[in-house]
Design a protein around this motif. Structure first.
Motif, PDB file in Angstrom:
ATOM      1  N   UNK A 153       9.025  18.071  27.690  1.00  0.00           N
ATOM      2  CA  UNK A 153       9.820  16.851  27.280  1.00  0.00           C
ATOM      3  C   UNK A 153       8.967  16.116  26.199  1.00  0.00           C
ATOM      4  N   UNK A 208      11.270   9.589  24.878  1.00  0.00           N
ATOM      5  CA  UNK A 208      12.400   9.410  24.678  1.00  0.00           C
ATOM      6  C   UNK A 208      12.654   8.428  23.538  1.00  0.00           C
ATOM      7  N   UNK A 209      11.586   7.350  23.345  1.00  0.00           N
ATOM      8  CA  UNK A 209      11.680   6.542  22.523  1.00  0.00           C
ATOM      9  C   UNK A 209      11.959   7.074  20.964  1.00  0.00           C
ATOM     10  N   UNK A 210      11.189   8.223  20.761  1.00  0.00           N
ATOM     11  CA  UNK A 210      11.088   8.828  19.487  1.00  0.00           C
ATOM     12  C   UNK A 210      12.429   9.751  19.349  1.00  0.00           C
ATOM     13  N   UNK A 211      13.485  10.012  20.291  1.00  0.00           N
ATOM     14  CA  UNK A 211      14.593  10.833  20.142  1.00  0.00           C
ATOM     15  C   UNK A 211      14.221  12.198  19.483  1.00  0.00           C
ATOM     16  N   UNK A 220      13.817  15.735  23.870  1.00  0.00           N
ATOM     17  CA  UNK A 220      13.605  14.324  24.203  1.00  0.00           C
ATOM     18  C   UNK A 220      14.030  14.081  25.915  1.00  0.00           C
ATOM     19  N   UNK A 221      12.951  13.293  26.652  1.00  0.00           N
ATOM     20  CA  UNK A 221      13.016  13.357  28.048  1.00  0.00           C
ATOM     21  C   UNK A 221      14.349  12.711  28.501  1.00  0.00           C
ATOM     22  N   UNK A 222      14.973  12.120  27.531  1.00  0.00           N
ATOM     23  CA  UNK A 222      16.396  11.301  28.199  1.00  0.00           C
ATOM     24  C   UNK A 222      17.695  12.425  27.828  1.00  0.00           C
ATOM     25  N   UNK A 223      17.280  13.628  27.838  1.00  0.00           N
ATOM     26  CA  UNK A 223      18.271  14.682  27.935  1.00  0.00           C
ATOM     27  C   UNK A 223      19.031  14.841  29.124  1.00  0.00           C
ATOM     28  N   UNK A 246      21.083   3.115  16.890  1.00  0.00           N
ATOM     29  CA  UNK A 246      21.104   3.314  18.262  1.00  0.00           C
ATOM     30  C   UNK A 246      22.499   3.689  18.813  1.00  0.00           C
TER      31      UNK A 246
END
Lengths: 298, 95
Positions: free
Chosen positions: A112, A115-118, A92-95, A206
């Motif tokens: 990447x 991020x919304x899909x985790x 996920x891009x939020x790593x 969340x």
């Protein structure tokens, strides 16, 4: 000794600084952050790669591909470098920046995902890529590969059993792939059916407890077996942050957020246990890969 | 003023499965309040006991993470996209 041989046989630490409110109850923590890759995921990665090599599914020089929220990716990148195999990881891009850097330092490629899909999004994306090019990759599929849980069945559980002299009464751990929990408790229950498995999960779908799954709102891993869970403890991200800080400041243990969740759950749960109980939990990864997080307050 | 709010998969059970919502507001705080007003069950997942946005939730206005640059007071231009990104991977999300 080579890199693979350096995995496992981690110390079992007493958390006596935190257990003043639960006298007569041992709360112990397996220091998995001392594995060479800095996390418990070294065990699963090693087991899945050796299993792939033994079965001829991983060929010398073949590309290893998987989805990960970070720690398994770091382990696969490290071991791929050791084996001379390229590694491609869907994250996920939020790593965190630290995780991405660690993976890249070992020479692995990162794809990447939304991020919304985790982590579910990363998993579904890697499935598509493997379906498109099935012969190009070795896909450990950490969520569904029995070799993941077997690593803990064959090593983590036996180490805990020996380190506690068979006195463990409760195993308490969060679940991501669920390999650590399922493999460890399955073996421990075989050794002593009285041992209880206490699973830990985020209190909200969340959350910020990396590497853990809120099972009801995500894809359940194939390794997940509800029959092995005797009780479930839910921990908020705030509780996990707070305990990660306490571990650093009161015990000298710099560990990650899921370790904070595990210890918070172990302390909460063990407060209601009979005298003489021995609860064991997991310090899953090192805190050095979360230094950019603001909750440390430094 | 209408903006598009993108809902993380983890919370879509609370938004009737919808991933994109059109909401009114000029700041991040106003838009999140409008979101919670429409779907009250989202409140405890987005806000802490003090009513503040949960510390592990990053807010992107367009491609910019405004968590540490304006936060709930950050302006959201008409027609812009607001994205709530959980730091589920332990991430600062400021990429």
């Amino acid at each position: 000794m080579d890199l693979f041989e350096a995995v496992g046989n981690t110390p079992l630490l007493s958390l006596s600084q935190l257990t003043a409110k639960t006298p007569g109850i041992n709360v112990l923590a397996k220091a998995e952050f001392l594995n060479p890759g800095g996390s418990v995921k070294d065990r699963a990665a090693k087991s899945m790669l050796l299993d792939g090599l033994a079965k001829g599914r991983l060929k010398p020089g073949q590309t290893i591909i998987d989805a990960t929220s970070g720690n398994t990716g770091i382990s696969l990148a490290m071991m791929g470098a050791f084996l001379g195999c390229p590694v491609v990881l869907y994250l996920p891009a939020n790593a965190s920046r630290e995780r991405k850097s660690l993976i890249k330092i070992h020479g692995a490629e990162i794809i990447e995902t939304d991020p919304l899909e985790s982590s579910d999004g990363a998993y579904l994306a890697v499935l598509k890529e493997v379906e498109r090019n099935p012969d190009q990759y070795f896909f450990p599929d950490q969520y569904n590969n029995p070799a993941n849980a077997l690593a803990h069945y064959n090593t983590t559980a036996l180490e805990i059993w020996e380190q506690t002299g068979g006195r463990i009464t409760h195993f308490i751990s969060a679940m991501g792939t669920s390999g650590t929990f399922m493999g460890t408790i399955r073996r421990l229950k075989e050794l002593s059916p009285a041992i209880k498995g206490v699973a830990v999960e985020p209190s909200s779908p969340l959350h910020g407890i990396e590497g853990t799954k809120h099972m009801d709102s995500t894809i359940k891993p194939g390794l997940y077996d509800a029959a092995l869970i005797d009780e479930l403890v839910r921990i908020s991200t705030a509780e996990a942050y707070s305990m990660a800080k306490r571990l650093a400041r009161e015990c000298g243990l710099l560990t990650g957020i899921s370790s904070g969740a595990n210890v918070a759950a172990a302390l909460n749960y063990s407060a209601g246990l009979p005298q003489g109980s021995t609860a064991v939990t997991i310090l899953a990864d090192t805190g050095t890969r979360y230094l950019s997080e603001s909750f440390w307050g430094v | 003023m209408s903006v598009t709010v993108k809902i993380p998969a983890a919370l879509r059970a609370y938004t009737d499965g919808l991933s994109d919502l059109a909401l009114e507001g000029q700041t991040v705080g106003q838009i999140i309040d409008a979101l919670v007003e429409r779907y009250p069950d989202l409140g405890p997942h987005l806000k802490d006991d003090d009513g503040q946005l949960q510390s592990f939730v990053n807010v992107f206005v367009g491609s910019k993470n405004v968590k540490n640059s304006g936060g709930i007071l950050a302006a959201v231009p008409d027609g812009e996209t607001l994205m709530l990104v959980p730091a589920i991977a332990g991430g600062s999300g400021d990429n």
